[in-house]
Every structure is written in structure tokens, then in C-alpha cells.
Design a protein around this motif. Sequence first.
Motif, short mmCIF file in Angstrom:
data_model
loop_
_atom_site.label_atom_id
_atom_site.label_comp_id
_atom_site.label_asym_id
_atom_site.label_seq_id
_atom_site.Cartn_x
_atom_site.Cartn_y
_atom_site.Cartn_z
N GLU A 15 6.59 -24.55 10.67
CA GLU A 15 7.27 -23.74 11.69
C GLU A 15 7.58 -22.34 11.15
OE1 GLU A 15 11.19 -23.84 14.62
OE2 GLU A 15 10.43 -25.69 13.73
N SER A 16 7.96 -22.25 9.89
CA SER A 16 8.22 -20.95 9.29
C SER A 16 6.97 -20.08 9.31
CB SER A 16 8.72 -21.14 7.85
OG SER A 16 8.91 -19.89 7.22
N PHE A 17 5.81 -20.68 9.02
CA PHE A 17 4.56 -19.94 9.06
C PHE A 17 4.25 -19.47 10.48
CE2 PHE A 17 -0.19 -20.19 9.48
CZ PHE A 17 -0.46 -18.99 8.84
N LEU A 18 4.50 -20.32 11.47
CA LEU A 18 4.26 -19.94 12.86
C LEU A 18 5.18 -18.80 13.30
CD1 LEU A 18 3.75 -23.45 14.50
CD2 LEU A 18 2.00 -21.73 14.05
N GLN A 19 6.36 -18.73 12.72
CA GLN A 19 7.26 -17.61 13.03
C GLN A 19 6.80 -16.32 12.35
OE1 GLN A 19 9.30 -17.84 15.32
NE2 GLN A 19 9.96 -19.96 15.48
N GLU A 20 6.11 -16.48 11.23
CA GLU A 20 5.66 -15.31 10.46
C GLU A 20 4.47 -14.62 11.12
OE1 GLU A 20 3.38 -14.57 6.19
OE2 GLU A 20 4.43 -16.46 6.56
N VAL A 21 3.55 -15.41 11.68
CA VAL A 21 2.31 -14.87 12.23
C VAL A 21 2.47 -14.69 13.74
CG1 VAL A 21 -0.17 -15.27 12.50
CG2 VAL A 21 1.00 -16.02 10.42
N SER A 22 1.99 -13.59 14.26
CA SER A 22 2.20 -13.29 15.68
C SER A 22 0.95 -13.47 16.53
CB SER A 22 2.70 -11.85 15.85
OG SER A 22 1.73 -10.93 15.36
N PHE A 23 -0.18 -13.76 15.90
CA PHE A 23 -1.47 -13.73 16.60
C PHE A 23 -2.21 -15.02 16.35
CE2 PHE A 23 -5.67 -11.84 17.53
CZ PHE A 23 -5.35 -11.06 18.62
N GLY A 24 -2.75 -15.63 17.41
CA GLY A 24 -3.52 -16.86 17.26
C GLY A 24 -4.67 -16.89 18.25
N VAL A 25 -5.41 -17.99 18.22
CA VAL A 25 -6.58 -18.14 19.10
C VAL A 25 -6.39 -19.39 19.95
CG1 VAL A 25 -9.07 -18.43 19.23
CG2 VAL A 25 -8.08 -16.97 17.45
N LEU A 26 -6.44 -19.20 21.26
CA LEU A 26 -6.30 -20.28 22.23
C LEU A 26 -7.68 -20.82 22.59
CD1 LEU A 26 -4.57 -21.85 24.41
CD2 LEU A 26 -5.13 -19.94 25.94
N GLY A 27 -7.84 -22.13 22.48
CA GLY A 27 -9.09 -22.78 22.87
C GLY A 27 -8.91 -23.57 24.15
N THR A 28 -9.68 -23.20 25.19
CA THR A 28 -9.68 -23.93 26.45
C THR A 28 -11.12 -24.34 26.76
OG1 THR A 28 -9.94 -21.87 27.72
CG2 THR A 28 -7.68 -22.67 27.35
N THR A 29 -11.29 -25.08 27.84
CA THR A 29 -12.63 -25.50 28.26
C THR A 29 -12.98 -24.85 29.58
OG1 THR A 29 -12.31 -27.64 27.18
CG2 THR A 29 -14.13 -27.47 28.75
N GLY A 30 -14.11 -24.14 29.62
CA GLY A 30 -14.54 -23.47 30.83
C GLY A 30 -15.13 -24.44 31.84
N GLU A 31 -15.34 -23.94 33.05
CA GLU A 31 -15.86 -24.80 34.11
C GLU A 31 -17.28 -25.27 33.83
OE1 GLU A 31 -17.25 -21.06 36.98
OE2 GLU A 31 -15.68 -22.44 37.62
N ASP A 32 -17.98 -24.57 32.93
CA ASP A 32 -19.33 -24.99 32.56
C ASP A 32 -19.33 -25.98 31.40
OD1 ASP A 32 -18.51 -23.33 30.54
OD2 ASP A 32 -20.15 -21.88 30.74
N GLY A 33 -18.13 -26.35 30.93
CA GLY A 33 -18.02 -27.33 29.86
C GLY A 33 -18.02 -26.74 28.46
N TRP A 34 -18.26 -25.43 28.35
CA TRP A 34 -18.28 -24.78 27.04
C TRP A 34 -16.86 -24.42 26.61
CZ3 TRP A 34 -22.35 -24.19 23.79
CH2 TRP A 34 -23.63 -24.42 24.32
N PRO A 35 -16.56 -24.56 25.31
CA PRO A 35 -15.26 -24.09 24.81
C PRO A 35 -15.16 -22.58 24.95
CG PRO A 35 -16.35 -25.52 23.21
CD PRO A 35 -17.37 -25.18 24.24
N GLU A 36 -13.96 -22.11 25.27
CA GLU A 36 -13.71 -20.67 25.35
C GLU A 36 -12.51 -20.33 24.48
OE1 GLU A 36 -13.55 -19.05 29.25
OE2 GLU A 36 -15.49 -19.88 29.84
N LEU A 37 -12.64 -19.27 23.70
CA LEU A 37 -11.60 -18.85 22.76
C LEU A 37 -11.01 -17.52 23.20
CD1 LEU A 37 -13.41 -19.70 19.40
CD2 LEU A 37 -11.82 -21.13 20.70
N THR A 38 -9.68 -17.46 23.21
CA THR A 38 -8.98 -16.25 23.63
C THR A 38 -7.90 -15.90 22.62
OG1 THR A 38 -9.26 -16.96 25.95
CG2 THR A 38 -7.72 -15.16 25.52
#
Length: 206
Positions: A15-38
Motif C-alpha cells: 500500500e505504501s508503494f501504491l501511495q508513492e506512485v501516481s501512474f498505472g496501466v488499466l487493463g480492460t477487454t474490448g468488444e472485439d475480445g482484445w485486451p486494451e491498456l490505458t
Amino acid sequence: MRRKEFEMMDSQETESFLQEVSFGVLGTTGEDGWPELTPVNFVFHEGALYFHGSKIGQKMANLKARPQVTFSVAKEYAIVPSYVLDPKLACPATAYFKSVVIKGYGEPVDDLQQKAEALGAFMRKLQPEGGYDPIDPADPAYVPQLRGTSVVRIRVERITGKYKFGQNLKERKLSQVMDGLEQRGGELDAETIALMKAYCPHHQEK
């Protein structure tokens, strides 16, 4: 398969590390079934991860269709050159880093009070010096902003951490790496050495 010596099981340290870093990558699944990273800014608040943005867009459509998400956060501390350990072979070259992976469910936050609390946590993390009026859903100046902003809560199902700081090395090689980093004197090299001493069993026993 993840090597056991690099696993980080301490929830407070994670949790301390998560408080230290402000930027991450969200992985979702698109309608075509491919993973999408944001890539998104985030805050970890009261056991959940939050991000915010527009109410429309691909990631919001993906979350509505499939709320399962993966979220990754990482910070690189040092690139360790191969010649620190071997004058000829490239094989010993590596990187020392911390990383956390969260799996969970993304859900919209609609309640204005909960939105205000999450966005307040964002501000305390990203602008700790203050310089703004507290985010209050009773403040008429904030109401349209709160209504117009999408806030998403990731309800955590599983969280894993990997911290690599030479835990797999014998004491002699570990000392070689620390000596090499000390001589180089890069921006994060001193901090990397301190983390090596904290996480490596040869130094923990002393």
C-alpha cells in the motif's frame, strides 16, 4: 512462474508503494475480445483503487460490458549493467524494480459524497501542498464538476507484488552489484542500494 524470492507479501509495504506512485496501466477487454491498456493516474484509498476521467470513451464502454480489470503499477530503480558481474557475458544484465498487479472489478461511483472523498484523496496525493478549496459536494462551485466527472472504483479481488533487488544473488555477487551502483552514483542508485540491503536475506540477518 513468479520466483518466490521476489514476491512481496507485506500488505502495508504494498500500500505504501501504491501511495508513492501516481501512474498505472488499466487493463480492460474490448468488444472485439482484445485486451486494451490505458495509462491513468490513480489513488489507492481505503482498500480500493480509484481513477477518474470522462464519462464517455473506450475504457468506460469496456468497463460497462465487462467489469473485470487488471491494473499494473511499476517503478524501475536501476538498470544493472552486465559487466558489474561478468566482464564478457551479457547475461547478468538486469533491472531492479517494484511492481504491483491488481485484479478486480471496476464500478462507477455515482454518489457525489463518495466522488468528493475519492477526488479529495487524489488531491492529497498529487498536490499535497494544498492551494485549493476542499472538494465538497455541498459547494455550488464543485457540484457541476462532480456530476460531470466519471470516478471509477476498482474493487480489489487480488493484489500481488514483485520486488526485485538481487534477492537471488549470493552475498559476494550482491556486494559486487552494490559496489558498482555506488561507483556509478546514478539518481536512484543510493536508494536502490538501501532497498537491496532491506530485502536481501544476507543483510537482513546482520
